[in-house]
Design a protein around this motif. Structure first.
Motif, PDB file in Angstrom:
ATOM      1  N   LEU A  52      30.438 -17.990 -19.192  1.00 54.17           N
ATOM      2  CA  LEU A  52      29.415 -17.426 -19.770  1.00 54.17           C
ATOM      3  C   LEU A  52      28.323 -16.230 -19.047  1.00 54.17           C
ATOM      4  N   ALA A  53      27.193 -17.294 -18.192  1.00 54.75           N
ATOM      5  CA  ALA A  53      26.921 -15.913 -17.641  1.00 54.75           C
ATOM      6  C   ALA A  53      27.010 -14.978 -16.821  1.00 54.75           C
ATOM      7  N   SER A  54      28.381 -15.465 -16.236  1.00 54.45           N
ATOM      8  CA  SER A  54      29.041 -14.332 -15.351  1.00 54.45           C
ATOM      9  C   SER A  54      29.459 -12.917 -16.663  1.00 54.45           C
ATOM     10  N   GLU A  55      29.053 -13.303 -18.390  1.00 51.69           N
ATOM     11  CA  GLU A  55      29.347 -12.216 -18.957  1.00 51.69           C
ATOM     12  C   GLU A  55      27.973 -11.562 -19.556  1.00 51.69           C
ATOM     13  N   THR A  96      23.201 -28.514 -13.349  1.00 54.15           N
ATOM     14  CA  THR A  96      24.785 -27.886 -13.816  1.00 54.15           C
ATOM     15  C   THR A  96      24.738 -26.819 -13.586  1.00 54.15           C
ATOM     16  N   CYS A  97      23.009 -26.151 -13.519  1.00 53.64           N
ATOM     17  CA  CYS A  97      22.439 -24.608 -13.921  1.00 53.64           C
ATOM     18  C   CYS A  97      22.966 -24.354 -12.342  1.00 53.64           C
ATOM     19  N   GLU A  98      21.644 -25.583 -11.463  1.00 57.89           N
ATOM     20  CA  GLU A  98      21.392 -25.010  -9.517  1.00 57.89           C
ATOM     21  C   GLU A  98      22.761 -24.660  -9.242  1.00 57.89           C
ATOM     22  N   ALA A  99      23.976 -25.041  -9.356  1.00 58.21           N
ATOM     23  CA  ALA A  99      25.853 -25.184  -9.109  1.00 58.21           C
ATOM     24  C   ALA A  99      25.962 -23.335  -9.618  1.00 58.21           C
ATOM     25  N   ILE A 100      25.701 -23.499 -11.480  1.00 54.07           N
ATOM     26  CA  ILE A 100      25.736 -21.990 -11.335  1.00 54.07           C
ATOM     27  C   ILE A 100      25.353 -20.525 -11.021  1.00 54.07           C
ATOM     28  N   ARG A 101      24.237 -20.536 -10.339  1.00 50.79           N
ATOM     29  CA  ARG A 101      23.452 -20.006  -9.687  1.00 50.79           C
ATOM     30  C   ARG A 101      23.772 -19.870  -8.825  1.00 50.79           C
ATOM     31  N   ALA A 102      24.468 -20.686  -7.814  1.00 51.58           N
ATOM     32  CA  ALA A 102      24.982 -20.639  -6.873  1.00 51.58           C
ATOM     33  C   ALA A 102      26.055 -19.658  -6.695  1.00 51.58           C
ATOM     34  N   ALA A 103      27.234 -20.148  -8.041  1.00 52.71           N
ATOM     35  CA  ALA A 103      28.894 -19.061  -8.198  1.00 52.71           C
ATOM     36  C   ALA A 103      28.411 -17.925  -8.482  1.00 52.71           C
ATOM     37  N   ASN A 144      21.686 -16.409 -16.085  1.00 50.17           N
ATOM     38  CA  ASN A 144      20.822 -16.565 -16.918  1.00 50.17           C
ATOM     39  C   ASN A 144      20.861 -18.004 -17.612  1.00 50.17           C
ATOM     40  N   VAL A 145      21.146 -19.366 -16.723  1.00 52.15           N
ATOM     41  CA  VAL A 145      21.399 -20.014 -17.200  1.00 52.15           C
ATOM     42  C   VAL A 145      20.323 -20.952 -17.490  1.00 52.15           C
ATOM     43  N   THR A 146      19.447 -22.214 -19.109  1.00 45.42           N
ATOM     44  CA  THR A 146      18.612 -22.362 -18.671  1.00 45.42           C
ATOM     45  C   THR A 146      18.781 -24.719 -19.621  1.00 45.42           C
ATOM     46  N   PRO A 147      18.921 -25.277 -18.177  1.00 39.67           N
ATOM     47  CA  PRO A 147      18.407 -26.556 -19.126  1.00 39.67           C
ATOM     48  C   PRO A 147      18.361 -27.228 -20.580  1.00 39.67           C
TER      49      PRO A 147
END
Length: 286
Positions: free
Chosen positions: A137-140, A157-164, A169-172
């Motif tokens: 979803l973040a990649s979209e 998890t947000c940190e891992a997504i930002r690395a990928a 735009n991710v918020t815990p």
């Protein structure tokens, strides 16, 4: 030359589900091994690498599976590390169906909702499917709220997504208490519930209070389902003005992606099919 799939499962017994899908996907020979770890996998990978040369290598491939997604990721890394130069085979990782299920859920959501800048919530977003759904979803370009029992776990998890995903735009968000869950749901247009079997994450009453909600997707097939009022067989079923998908409704698309990914393995010997690559395969099936 016959197409051989080497199934490497981290569980003691190789998954029957993955074996059946491989057969239905047209694999000629299936070699299944259970209890595989990074420490004992190398000889099996060498067997796939050294028995066919040149163009023949594309007719052997590896599938990494099992119920433990973290163990599957470690095993995939060790398999890829074993390859050298052109002496390699293609490999697909889909432990616990996490990649194909997440891809299916996001692709189905995309049919009904423009995802760029859309406020979305992934309940149980730190689990295997939830994490991958949130990443896709973040990649979209969606504004993704990653839900978990604690903000701290969601933040990891947000940190891992930002690395990928660059610019993700991710918020815990915490979702364990009624007030925090209500706040997490405020203004969202899409909810994907990816929790453990038999745990309700959002009641039907609470769902009806989210006036902004347009699409609800629940990948849990074991009652009680993750989102109250969504039925397991729902596939684009409108309930209370919301387009709903249940686990079986998502499962048809998941199976198509799984089979297509297996077929893609045999188009070349250099492919590593993980979250993003599997999602791109799913896009071609739309």
């Amino acid at each position: 030359m016959r197409k051989i799939l080497v199934q490497l499962d981290t569980d003691p017994r190789p998954s029957v589900f993955d074996r059946v899908v491989a057969v239905d996907a047209g694999v000629d020979e299936l070699m299944s091994y259970g209890g595989i770890t990074p420490d004992n996998v190398e000889p099996l990978v060498h067997g796939a690498m050294f028995t066919r040369g040149g163009d023949g290598l594309k007719n052997t491939a590896i599938f990494v599976g099992g119920s433990d997604v973290a163990a599957g990721e470690q095993l995939l890394a060790r398999v890829v590390k074993t390859f050298f130069g052109p002496v390699r085979v293609s490999v697909l990782m889909d432990s616990n169906g996490s990649n194909t299920t997440a891809a299916a859920a996001v692709l189905l959501a995309r049919k009904h909702l423009p995802l760029r800048d859309a406020p979305v919530l992934v309940l149980a977003g730190t689990g295997p499917v939830g994490h991958r759904a949130a990443q896709l979803l973040a990649s979209e370009g969606a504004a993704v709220r990653v839900g978990s029992r604690t903000t701290q776990k969601a933040a990891q998890t947000c940190e891992a997504i930002r690395a990928a995903v660059a610019g993700a735009n991710v918020t815990p968000v915490a979702t364990s208490e009624p007030d925090s869950l209500k706040s997490a749901c405020d203004g969202v247009q899409l909810i994907i519930a990816a929790g453990a079997a038999g745990i309700e994450l959002l009641s039907a009453e609470d769902r009806r209070q989210i006036k902004s909600l347009k699409v609800a997707i629940d990948v849990n097939a074991v009652p009680p389902l993750g989102i109250g009022g969504v039925e397991v067989m729902d596939r684009a079923k409108e309930r209370d003005g919301v387009i709903c998908y249940g686990a079986i409704g998502v499962g048809g698309t998941k199976m198509k992606i799984h089979k297509a990914a297996l077929a893609r393995l045999f188009e070349g010997n250099t492919q590593v099919l993980d979250t993003d690559a599997i999602y791109r395969i799913g896009e071609t099936l739309a």
